[in-house]
Motif scaffolding. Sequence first.
Motif, PDB file in Angstrom:
ATOM      1  N   MET A 226      40.689  -8.065  90.429  1.00 27.13           N
ATOM      2  CA  MET A 226      41.512  -7.977  89.425  1.00 27.13           C
ATOM      3  C   MET A 226      42.928  -7.354  89.562  1.00 27.13           C
ATOM      4  SD  MET A 226      40.918  -5.652  86.148  1.00 27.13           S
ATOM      5  CE  MET A 226      41.220  -6.152  84.702  1.00 27.13           C
ATOM      6  N   SER A 227      43.894  -8.254  89.093  1.00 26.49           N
ATOM      7  CA  SER A 227      45.377  -8.049  89.348  1.00 26.49           C
ATOM      8  C   SER A 227      45.942  -7.781  87.979  1.00 26.49           C
ATOM      9  CB  SER A 227      46.001  -9.244  90.060  1.00 26.49           C
ATOM     10  OG  SER A 227      47.378  -8.709  90.472  1.00 26.49           O
ATOM     11  N   VAL A 228      46.656  -6.961  87.910  1.00 24.86           N
ATOM     12  CA  VAL A 228      47.276  -6.284  86.827  1.00 24.86           C
ATOM     13  C   VAL A 228      48.877  -6.748  86.820  1.00 24.86           C
ATOM     14  CG1 VAL A 228      48.048  -4.547  85.242  1.00 24.86           C
ATOM     15  CG2 VAL A 228      45.718  -4.437  86.356  1.00 24.86           C
ATOM     16  N   SER A 229      49.270  -7.538  85.757  1.00 24.73           N
ATOM     17  CA  SER A 229      50.588  -7.957  86.065  1.00 24.73           C
ATOM     18  C   SER A 229      51.686  -6.834  85.729  1.00 24.73           C
ATOM     19  CB  SER A 229      50.977  -9.314  85.208  1.00 24.73           C
ATOM     20  OG  SER A 229      51.118  -8.838  83.718  1.00 24.73           O
ATOM     21  N   PRO A 230      52.476  -6.682  86.853  1.00 24.89           N
ATOM     22  CA  PRO A 230      53.229  -5.522  86.796  1.00 24.89           C
ATOM     23  C   PRO A 230      54.548  -5.777  85.689  1.00 24.89           C
ATOM     24  CG  PRO A 230      53.579  -6.383  88.797  1.00 24.89           C
ATOM     25  CD  PRO A 230      52.603  -7.301  88.203  1.00 24.89           C
ATOM     26  N   ALA A 231      55.159  -4.940  85.015  1.00 20.63           N
ATOM     27  CA  ALA A 231      56.108  -5.043  84.174  1.00 20.63           C
ATOM     28  C   ALA A 231      57.321  -4.273  84.953  1.00 20.63           C
ATOM     29  CB  ALA A 231      56.032  -4.140  83.061  1.00 20.63           C
ATOM     30  N   VAL A 232      58.595  -4.219  84.288  1.00 21.20           N
ATOM     31  CA  VAL A 232      60.027  -3.713  85.095  1.00 21.20           C
ATOM     32  C   VAL A 232      59.710  -2.230  84.452  1.00 21.20           C
ATOM     33  CG1 VAL A 232      62.327  -3.430  85.023  1.00 21.20           C
ATOM     34  CG2 VAL A 232      61.146  -5.810  85.091  1.00 21.20           C
ATOM     35  N   PHE A 233      59.775  -1.331  85.457  1.00 19.72           N
ATOM     36  CA  PHE A 233      59.394   0.201  84.989  1.00 19.72           C
ATOM     37  C   PHE A 233      61.085   0.587  84.418  1.00 19.72           C
ATOM     38  CE2 PHE A 233      59.801   4.712  85.985  1.00 19.72           C
ATOM     39  CZ  PHE A 233      58.950   5.177  84.713  1.00 19.72           C
ATOM     40  N   ARG A 234      61.084   0.828  83.345  1.00 13.88           N
ATOM     41  CA  ARG A 234      62.427   1.395  82.763  1.00 13.88           C
ATOM     42  C   ARG A 234      62.429   2.985  82.426  1.00 13.88           C
ATOM     43  NH1 ARG A 234      64.512  -3.540  82.088  1.00 13.88           N
ATOM     44  NH2 ARG A 234      63.203  -5.041  80.981  1.00 13.88           N
TER      45      ARG A 234
ATOM     46  N   TRP B 144      55.305   1.868  85.882  1.00 13.33           N
ATOM     47  CA  TRP B 144      55.678   2.979  86.954  1.00 13.33           C
ATOM     48  C   TRP B 144      54.791   2.599  88.248  1.00 13.33           C
ATOM     49  CZ3 TRP B 144      52.090   6.363  89.103  1.00 13.33           C
ATOM     50  CH2 TRP B 144      52.790   7.083  89.836  1.00 13.33           C
ATOM     51  N   ALA B 145      53.371   2.377  88.041  1.00  9.89           N
ATOM     52  CA  ALA B 145      52.513   2.289  89.002  1.00  9.89           C
ATOM     53  C   ALA B 145      52.871   0.897  90.041  1.00  9.89           C
ATOM     54  CB  ALA B 145      51.133   2.013  88.604  1.00  9.89           C
ATOM     55  N   TYR B 146      53.582   0.109  89.529  1.00  9.90           N
ATOM     56  CA  TYR B 146      53.988  -1.057  90.237  1.00  9.90           C
ATOM     57  C   TYR B 146      55.472  -0.766  91.012  1.00  9.90           C
ATOM     58  CZ  TYR B 146      49.818  -3.365  89.132  1.00  9.90           C
ATOM     59  OH  TYR B 146      48.526  -3.822  89.228  1.00  9.90           O
ATOM     60  N   ALA B 147      56.097   0.425  90.678  1.00 12.22           N
ATOM     61  CA  ALA B 147      57.162   0.690  91.340  1.00 12.22           C
ATOM     62  C   ALA B 147      57.167   2.229  91.383  1.00 12.22           C
ATOM     63  CB  ALA B 147      58.435   0.317  90.352  1.00 12.22           C
ATOM     64  N   PRO B 148      56.287   2.897  91.953  1.00 15.04           N
ATOM     65  CA  PRO B 148      56.442   4.428  91.953  1.00 15.04           C
ATOM     66  C   PRO B 148      57.347   4.974  92.684  1.00 15.04           C
ATOM     67  CG  PRO B 148      54.715   3.465  93.417  1.00 15.04           C
ATOM     68  CD  PRO B 148      55.370   2.306  92.735  1.00 15.04           C
ATOM     69  N   ASP B 149      57.971   4.268  93.755  1.00 12.18           N
ATOM     70  CA  ASP B 149      59.054   5.039  94.083  1.00 12.18           C
ATOM     71  C   ASP B 149      60.372   5.193  93.091  1.00 12.18           C
ATOM     72  OD1 ASP B 149      57.717   5.252  96.568  1.00 12.18           O
ATOM     73  OD2 ASP B 149      58.388   3.291  97.302  1.00 12.18           O
TER      74      ASP B 149
ATOM     75  N   ALA C 140      58.642  14.138  91.270  1.00  9.19           N
ATOM     76  CA  ALA C 140      59.802  14.416  90.192  1.00  9.19           C
ATOM     77  C   ALA C 140      59.003  14.652  89.076  1.00  9.19           C
ATOM     78  CB  ALA C 140      60.798  13.299  90.432  1.00  9.19           C
ATOM     79  N   MET C 141      57.784  14.469  88.984  1.00 12.18           N
ATOM     80  CA  MET C 141      56.894  14.434  87.994  1.00 12.18           C
ATOM     81  C   MET C 141      56.717  15.650  87.451  1.00 12.18           C
ATOM     82  SD  MET C 141      56.539  11.282  86.712  1.00 12.18           S
ATOM     83  CE  MET C 141      56.474   9.680  87.482  1.00 12.18           C
TER      84      MET C 141
END
Length: 143
Positions: free
Chosen positions: A1-9, A25-30, A36-37
């Motif tokens: 199952m693949s979840v479509s990533p969105a742009v993390f803002r 965030w999960a698709y751009a965790p860096d 930093a959390m």
Amino acid sequence: MSVSPAVFRGFVNPVDPRPGELRAWAYAPDSVPLQAMPPDWDLLVSGDRLIDTLFDLALDPQCPARRFALHCLYIYAADAIRTQFRAHPRRKLRKLVETAEEEGDDLITTWAHNTRMLLARPDLFNYHDWCEGGLVRHGKRLA
């Protein structure tokens, strides 16, 4: 199952992120490293409101934050079982375990197996393994 990533803002409120924010965030965790959390962010997000999002992320082998999501599933399961389902509904945990067994790869089916083992034997709980990522890091299957 693949979840479509969105742009993390970014997070409106990192202590209480929205499901879409967490997914992006999960698709751009860096973009915002875990360091930093807020302290204990894993414990903060491992609740009923975000568990479906975390589960979807843990199911996706392409998700860069998959291991973090899986870690949160371990926290959720341990919290539910250790509180005798006062913290989280038994029905919800059962559904997640069944879905993991049906749809998951080895990583997520190991989580389902370990959750079933903890249900049967609550004495298997070890804080380091369940809440500090030990079971995720070592891929340990409880016997």
